[in-house]
Design an enzyme around this catalytic site. Sequence first.
Site, PDB file in Angstrom:
ATOM      1  N   SER A  80     -36.606  15.330  89.537  1.00  0.00           N
ATOM      2  CA  SER A  80     -35.755  16.166  88.696  1.00  0.00           C
ATOM      3  C   SER A  80     -36.441  16.530  87.384  1.00  0.00           C
ATOM      4  CB  SER A  80     -34.448  15.445  88.361  1.00  0.00           C
ATOM      5  OG  SER A  80     -33.762  15.101  89.533  1.00  0.00           O
TER       6      SER A  80
HETATM    7  N1  SAH Z   1     -34.788   9.850  91.787  1.00  0.00           N
HETATM    8  C1  SAH Z   1     -35.873  10.600  92.359  1.00  0.00           C
HETATM    9  C2  SAH Z   1     -35.405  11.954  92.882  1.00  0.00           C
HETATM   10  C3  SAH Z   1     -35.784  12.068  94.307  1.00  0.00           C
HETATM   11  S1  SAH Z   1     -35.118  13.425  95.215  1.00  0.00           S
HETATM   12  C4  SAH Z   1     -37.030  10.729  91.375  1.00  0.00           C
HETATM   13  O1  SAH Z   1     -36.869  10.337  90.210  1.00  0.00           O
HETATM   14  O2  SAH Z   1     -38.097  11.185  91.770  1.00  0.00           O
HETATM   15  C5  SAH Z   1     -33.879  12.604  96.179  1.00  0.00           C
HETATM   16  C6  SAH Z   1     -34.352  11.514  97.080  1.00  0.00           C
HETATM   17  O3  SAH Z   1     -33.204  11.034  97.800  1.00  0.00           O
HETATM   18  C7  SAH Z   1     -35.365  11.932  98.148  1.00  0.00           C
HETATM   19  O4  SAH Z   1     -36.493  11.136  98.024  1.00  0.00           O
HETATM   20  C8  SAH Z   1     -34.636  11.678  99.467  1.00  0.00           C
HETATM   21  O5  SAH Z   1     -35.490  11.241 100.500  1.00  0.00           O
HETATM   22  C9  SAH Z   1     -33.645  10.606  99.060  1.00  0.00           C
HETATM   23  N2  SAH Z   1     -32.491  10.447  99.932  1.00  0.00           N
HETATM   24  C10 SAH Z   1     -31.732  11.399 100.535  1.00  0.00           C
HETATM   25  N3  SAH Z   1     -30.728  10.835 101.217  1.00  0.00           N
HETATM   26  C11 SAH Z   1     -30.828   9.479 101.055  1.00  0.00           C
HETATM   27  C12 SAH Z   1     -30.087   8.351 101.526  1.00  0.00           C
HETATM   28  N4  SAH Z   1     -29.007   8.468 102.313  1.00  0.00           N
HETATM   29  N5  SAH Z   1     -30.494   7.139 101.148  1.00  0.00           N
HETATM   30  C13 SAH Z   1     -31.580   6.967 100.347  1.00  0.00           C
HETATM   31  N6  SAH Z   1     -32.327   7.989  99.883  1.00  0.00           N
HETATM   32  C14 SAH Z   1     -31.960   9.239 100.223  1.00  0.00           C
END
Ligand code: SAH
Length: 215
Positions: free
Chosen positions: A63
Site C-alpha cells: 500500500s
Molecule cells: N500488508 C501488505 C499488503 C499486501 S497486499 C504489505 O504491507 O505489503 C494483500 C495481501 O493479502 C497479499 O499478499 C495477499 O496474498 C494476501 N491475502 C489475500 N487473501 C488472504 C487470506 N485469506 N489470508 C491471508 N492473506 C491473504
Amino acid sequence: MTDVYATIRERMIQEQLLPRGIDDRLTLKAMRDVPRHVFVDDAMWGRAYGDYPLPIAAGQTISQPFIVAYMTQALGLAGTERVLEIGTGSGYQAAVLSRICDKVFTVERVHTLLASARRLFDKLRYYNIVAKLDDGTLGWPENGPYDAIVVTAGGPVIPAPLVDQLADGGRLIMPVGDQSIQKLQLLIKREEAIEITDLESVRFVNLIGEHGWSR
Ligand code: SAH
C-alpha cells in the site's frame, strides 16, 4: 555516513503524512524508522517512498505510505497491544506495527510472499513478529483475543472469525466493498454493541478465502 533513505523518509512524512492528518506520535515514529525500500524489489528502491502503492511478487501490492500510516493510526495503539494482521504481503505493514505494539501476528496465503517477509523480519531483527501461512479470513484463534486487527486485502464483509477473536474494546480496520473499490471500515467491539464507521475509499487486492472472495 548519513542514511540517504532516512532523509527521503523524513520528506515522505513532511509531504505525505503530516498534511493529511497523520499526527499520532507512535505512528510517525514507526514510519520514520522502518526502511520501506527493502520491502520492494531492488529495481524499485528509487520509487519506494513515492505517494503510491507498488507491485510486489505474486501480483500483489504494498500500500501507499499514507494508507499504511492511516490504518495504523486508526488502531489507536498505545504500545502494549497484541495485533493480528491478515495479508502479510511484503511485510511492510507488519513491520510498522511491530515498532509500536508488543507483538504482531500476521497471516499470508501465498508461500513465496510469506518466505520473503520472514527473511526481512529476521534481517531487520524485528523479533516480535510471527507469521504463518494460512487462510487469514479464519484469523489465528490460538493466539487471540487480539487488541487490534488489521486486514490489508479487500473483502465483501468483515469475516466473523476476526470479530470473534477481537478483545472487548478492540479495534479492527479493513477495506470492505466489491472487487474494484472499497471503503475502509473501522469496527470497535464494545461489550454492549459493535460499532462500525466508514472511512476513506480505497482500492486493495482481493481477500481470498472462506470468508472472503473465492478468487
Ligand atoms: N500488508 C501488505 C499488503 C499486501 S497486499 C504489505 O504491507 O505489503 C494483500 C495481501 O493479502 C497479499 O499478499 C495477499 O496474498 C494476501 N491475502 C489475500 N487473501 C488472504 C487470506 N485469506 N489470508 C491471508 N492473506 C491473504
